[in-house]
Write a protein that holds these residues in place. Structure first.
Motif, PDB file in Angstrom:
ATOM      1  N   VAL A   1       0.743  -1.089   0.073  1.00  0.00           N
ATOM      2  CA  VAL A   1      -0.012   0.016   0.219  1.00  0.00           C
ATOM      3  C   VAL A   1       0.869   1.271  -0.132  1.00  0.00           C
ATOM      4  O   VAL A   1       1.738   1.401   0.911  1.00  0.00           O
ATOM      5  CB  VAL A   1      -0.934  -0.143   1.354  1.00  0.00           C
ATOM      6  CG1 VAL A   1      -1.719   1.274   1.295  1.00  0.00           C
ATOM      7  CG2 VAL A   1      -1.846  -1.208   1.455  1.00  0.00           C
ATOM      8  N   VAL A   2       0.666   1.930  -0.979  1.00  0.00           N
ATOM      9  CA  VAL A   2       1.899   3.065  -1.247  1.00  0.00           C
ATOM     10  C   VAL A   2       1.159   4.461  -1.132  1.00  0.00           C
ATOM     11  O   VAL A   2       1.849   5.382  -1.302  1.00  0.00           O
ATOM     12  CB  VAL A   2       2.592   3.014  -2.667  1.00  0.00           C
ATOM     13  CG1 VAL A   2       3.099   1.453  -2.466  1.00  0.00           C
ATOM     14  CG2 VAL A   2       1.720   3.083  -3.865  1.00  0.00           C
ATOM     15  N   GLY A   3      -0.289   4.548  -0.832  1.00  0.00           N
ATOM     16  CA  GLY A   3      -0.744   5.914  -1.009  1.00  0.00           C
ATOM     17  C   GLY A   3      -2.020   5.885  -0.729  1.00  0.00           C
ATOM     18  O   GLY A   3      -2.825   4.801  -0.328  1.00  0.00           O
ATOM     19  N   VAL A   4      -2.881   7.020  -0.992  1.00  0.00           N
ATOM     20  CA  VAL A   4      -4.423   6.968  -1.109  1.00  0.00           C
ATOM     21  C   VAL A   4      -4.901   7.883  -2.266  1.00  0.00           C
ATOM     22  O   VAL A   4      -4.223   8.802  -2.506  1.00  0.00           O
ATOM     23  CB  VAL A   4      -4.596   7.531   0.395  1.00  0.00           C
ATOM     24  CG1 VAL A   4      -4.193   9.178   0.421  1.00  0.00           C
ATOM     25  CG2 VAL A   4      -6.291   7.685   0.557  1.00  0.00           C
ATOM     26  N   CYS A   5      -5.969   7.582  -2.855  1.00  0.00           N
ATOM     27  CA  CYS A   5      -6.552   8.291  -3.774  1.00  0.00           C
ATOM     28  C   CYS A   5      -7.939   8.760  -3.292  1.00  0.00           C
ATOM     29  O   CYS A   5      -8.652   8.403  -2.575  1.00  0.00           O
ATOM     30  CB  CYS A   5      -7.094   7.342  -5.012  1.00  0.00           C
ATOM     31  SG  CYS A   5      -5.709   6.698  -5.922  1.00  0.00           S
ATOM     32  N   PHE A   6      -8.180   9.939  -3.816  1.00  0.00           N
ATOM     33  CA  PHE A   6      -9.512  10.984  -3.435  1.00  0.00           C
ATOM     34  C   PHE A   6     -10.368  10.794  -4.604  1.00  0.00           C
ATOM     35  O   PHE A   6     -10.025  11.203  -5.890  1.00  0.00           O
ATOM     36  CB  PHE A   6      -9.183  12.143  -2.918  1.00  0.00           C
ATOM     37  CG  PHE A   6      -8.132  12.132  -1.986  1.00  0.00           C
ATOM     38  CD1 PHE A   6      -8.891  12.416  -0.533  1.00  0.00           C
ATOM     39  CD2 PHE A   6      -6.983  11.922  -1.943  1.00  0.00           C
ATOM     40  CE1 PHE A   6      -8.043  12.305   0.592  1.00  0.00           C
ATOM     41  CE2 PHE A   6      -6.195  12.156  -0.666  1.00  0.00           C
ATOM     42  CZ  PHE A   6      -6.676  12.054   0.546  1.00  0.00           C
ATOM     43  N   TRP A   7     -11.628  10.736  -4.417  1.00  0.00           N
ATOM     44  CA  TRP A   7     -12.768  10.465  -5.528  1.00  0.00           C
ATOM     45  C   TRP A   7     -13.871  11.379  -5.176  1.00  0.00           C
ATOM     46  O   TRP A   7     -14.039  11.521  -4.057  1.00  0.00           O
ATOM     47  CB  TRP A   7     -13.192   9.180  -5.881  1.00  0.00           C
ATOM     48  CG  TRP A   7     -12.126   7.995  -5.892  1.00  0.00           C
ATOM     49  CD1 TRP A   7     -11.344   7.323  -4.743  1.00  0.00           C
ATOM     50  CD2 TRP A   7     -11.544   7.593  -7.193  1.00  0.00           C
ATOM     51  NE1 TRP A   7     -10.449   6.485  -5.385  1.00  0.00           N
ATOM     52  CE2 TRP A   7     -10.628   6.671  -6.911  1.00  0.00           C
ATOM     53  CE3 TRP A   7     -11.926   7.736  -8.596  1.00  0.00           C
ATOM     54  CZ2 TRP A   7      -9.968   5.758  -7.724  1.00  0.00           C
ATOM     55  CZ3 TRP A   7     -11.249   6.967  -9.701  1.00  0.00           C
ATOM     56  CH2 TRP A   7     -10.562   5.956  -9.221  1.00  0.00           C
ATOM     57  N   LEU A   8     -14.377  12.045  -5.965  1.00  0.00           N
ATOM     58  CA  LEU A   8     -15.670  12.646  -5.766  1.00  0.00           C
ATOM     59  C   LEU A   8     -16.989  11.767  -6.370  1.00  0.00           C
ATOM     60  O   LEU A   8     -16.984  11.270  -7.547  1.00  0.00           O
ATOM     61  CB  LEU A   8     -15.673  13.880  -6.805  1.00  0.00           C
ATOM     62  CG  LEU A   8     -16.951  14.831  -6.975  1.00  0.00           C
ATOM     63  CD1 LEU A   8     -17.089  15.417  -5.149  1.00  0.00           C
ATOM     64  CD2 LEU A   8     -16.933  15.938  -7.746  1.00  0.00           C
ATOM     65  N   TYR A   9     -17.799  11.478  -5.288  1.00  0.00           N
ATOM     66  CA  TYR A   9     -18.835  10.797  -5.612  1.00  0.00           C
ATOM     67  C   TYR A   9     -19.932  11.468  -5.342  1.00  0.00           C
ATOM     68  O   TYR A   9     -20.469  11.970  -4.345  1.00  0.00           O
ATOM     69  CB  TYR A   9     -18.956   9.507  -4.418  1.00  0.00           C
ATOM     70  CG  TYR A   9     -20.050   8.765  -4.699  1.00  0.00           C
ATOM     71  CD1 TYR A   9     -20.273   7.621  -5.703  1.00  0.00           C
ATOM     72  CD2 TYR A   9     -21.342   8.465  -3.821  1.00  0.00           C
ATOM     73  CE1 TYR A   9     -21.102   6.799  -6.198  1.00  0.00           C
ATOM     74  CE2 TYR A   9     -22.350   7.785  -3.946  1.00  0.00           C
ATOM     75  CZ  TYR A   9     -22.153   6.815  -4.922  1.00  0.00           C
ATOM     76  OH  TYR A   9     -23.332   6.063  -5.298  1.00  0.00           O
ATOM     77  N   CYS A  10     -20.982  11.473  -6.408  1.00  0.00           N
ATOM     78  CA  CYS A  10     -22.132  12.414  -6.290  1.00  0.00           C
ATOM     79  C   CYS A  10     -23.616  11.523  -6.604  1.00  0.00           C
ATOM     80  O   CYS A  10     -23.462  10.563  -7.588  1.00  0.00           O
ATOM     81  CB  CYS A  10     -22.115  13.678  -7.374  1.00  0.00           C
ATOM     82  SG  CYS A  10     -20.825  14.711  -7.190  1.00  0.00           S
ATOM     83  N   THR A  11     -24.731  11.887  -5.752  1.00  0.00           N
ATOM     84  CA  THR A  11     -25.786  11.352  -6.121  1.00  0.00           C
ATOM     85  C   THR A  11     -26.979  12.336  -6.199  1.00  0.00           C
ATOM     86  O   THR A  11     -26.369  13.622  -5.906  1.00  0.00           O
ATOM     87  CB  THR A  11     -26.383  10.174  -5.049  1.00  0.00           C
ATOM     88  OG1 THR A  11     -26.452  11.040  -3.950  1.00  0.00           O
ATOM     89  CG2 THR A  11     -25.404   8.991  -4.891  1.00  0.00           C
ATOM     90  N   TRP A  12     -28.227  12.055  -6.418  1.00  0.00           N
ATOM     91  CA  TRP A  12     -28.946  13.340  -6.500  1.00  0.00           C
ATOM     92  C   TRP A  12     -29.196  13.922  -5.133  1.00  0.00           C
ATOM     93  O   TRP A  12     -29.667  14.817  -5.089  1.00  0.00           O
ATOM     94  CB  TRP A  12     -30.291  12.782  -6.841  1.00  0.00           C
ATOM     95  CG  TRP A  12     -30.951  11.759  -5.883  1.00  0.00           C
ATOM     96  CD1 TRP A  12     -30.682  10.517  -5.608  1.00  0.00           C
ATOM     97  CD2 TRP A  12     -32.159  11.898  -4.903  1.00  0.00           C
ATOM     98  NE1 TRP A  12     -31.639   9.818  -4.622  1.00  0.00           N
ATOM     99  CE2 TRP A  12     -32.505  10.965  -4.255  1.00  0.00           C
ATOM    100  CE3 TRP A  12     -32.793  13.302  -4.431  1.00  0.00           C
ATOM    101  CZ2 TRP A  12     -33.273  10.817  -3.290  1.00  0.00           C
ATOM    102  CZ3 TRP A  12     -33.638  13.119  -3.479  1.00  0.00           C
ATOM    103  CH2 TRP A  12     -33.819  12.148  -2.733  1.00  0.00           C
TER     104      TRP A  12
END
Length: 333
Positions: free
Chosen positions: A47-58
């Motif tokens: 495990v070398v890091g972390v990713c950030f994601w944008l998650y959208c719903t209504w």
């Protein structure tokens, strides 16, 4: 230049025979078994890091995270050999005959005839004094690179988000040296590269211990040690297969990064890891050159085949994150 897909699908049929084979041959089921046996040692999962994601719903949007992992994948299985009629990977023989890249292939015969070379030279082995590019201290080795069959499992496991799919095709022929006869045998235009004119500029190893120069990237070498010759030949072909727009006939495995997925850089002396499959079955991976003891017995004898035929896996590191929305950015430590 790219080698277009042909009838490589015949290679997907696996040989399940359990009979004994000579030390210098290997079957597809053995490639799978020996690759799998080395997976935990060669993959070097981290495990070398972390990713950030944008998650959208209504109802709105949120920031999600997922672990960034890195591990090595067995991308290519490479065979090196001198007898064009008997490649060590037995299931590839039918394919090579169908693509007319075996000893009696009419396509290769035509190329050699046009270049003023006799068909009897196609088999490789020792050199002779009758051609400018074939001196008595040279040997000529053939090599082929196929997508490692274990990648079938990698594609399935990648759905978990914690395994990085190399996105290569199992059993696909990424390089067949006999279809690259002009470059691989005659060194055109490799012999004229600046790197090829400097004998100390591209050593596979250090000045004190190396297996020779990997430029020019051709099938002729002056190293008469079978294991060193095989490793150098495998590295030479891997060097251009992992790059684009090289002066050879091949299919490049170079890939661009995508959101949450990072491909390895082109092969260098320190970036790739190698696992011997035949004649010795390694359960771990190393960089070339393999270390040797000084003295009459260098510790590599079990790795040398009787007829110069060897089989290797090339492992390279991929990085990826589980997809959890629209990719924003990553942090690696």
């Amino acid at each position: 230049m790219r080698l277009k897909p042909a009838v490589f699908s015949i290679l997907v049929t696996l040989s399940l025979s359990v009979g004994g084979v000579r030390a210098d041959t290997i079957t597809t089921d053995q490639v799978i078994t020996r690759t799998t046996a080395a997976f935990f040692n060669c993959a070097d999962y981290q495990v070398v890091g972390v990713c950030f994601w944008l998650y959208c719903t209504w109802t709105g949007c949120a920031i999600r995270t997922s672990a960034k992992v890195a591990h090595y994948n067995p991308e290519l299985t490479m065979q090196t050999y001198r007898n064009a009629q008997e490649p060590p990977w037995t299931e590839t023989r039918q394919f090579l005959a169908l693509t007319q890249s075996d000893y009696d292939g009419s396509l290769v015969s035509t190329i050699l005839s046009t270049m003023g070379s006799g068909l009897d030279e196609l088999g490789g082995g020792g050199g002779s004094e009758n051609k400018a590019a074939s001196h008595s201290n040279m040997t000529f080795t053939l090599t082929d690179s196929f997508g490692n069959p274990v990648m079938f499992a990698s594609s399935v496991a990648s759905m978990s988000g914690y395994v990085c799919d190399p996105k290569l095709t199992p059993m696909y022929p990424y390089y067949i040296s006999n279809l690259d006869t002009v470059s691989w045998r005659f060194g055109i235009p490799e012999m004229f590269y600046p790197e090829s004119l400097n004998p100390f500029g591209s050593l596979l190893g250090s000045n004190s211990y190396n297996w020779g120069g990997y430029y020019p990237r051709i099938g002729h070498v002056t190293n008469h040690d079978e294991i060193k010759e095989s490793g150098l030949i495998a590295f030479r072909s891997g060097h251009f297969i992992t790059r684009r727009n090289q002066d050879h006939i091949y299919t490049s495995i170079y890939q661009n990064d995508s959101e949450g997925w990072w491909a390895p850089d082109p092969l260098t002396v320190s970036s790739g890891r190698w696992q011997q499959l035949a004649p010795k079955a390694d359960t771990s991976c190393r960089t070339f050159p393999l270390s040797a003891d000084m003295g009459p017995s260098d510790g590599l004898q079990s790795r040398r085949s009787d007829d110069g035929a060897h089989v290797w896996n090339l492992w390279r590191q991929y990085k990826c994150c589980q997809d959890r929305g629209s990719f924003l950015y990553d942090v690696e430590w």
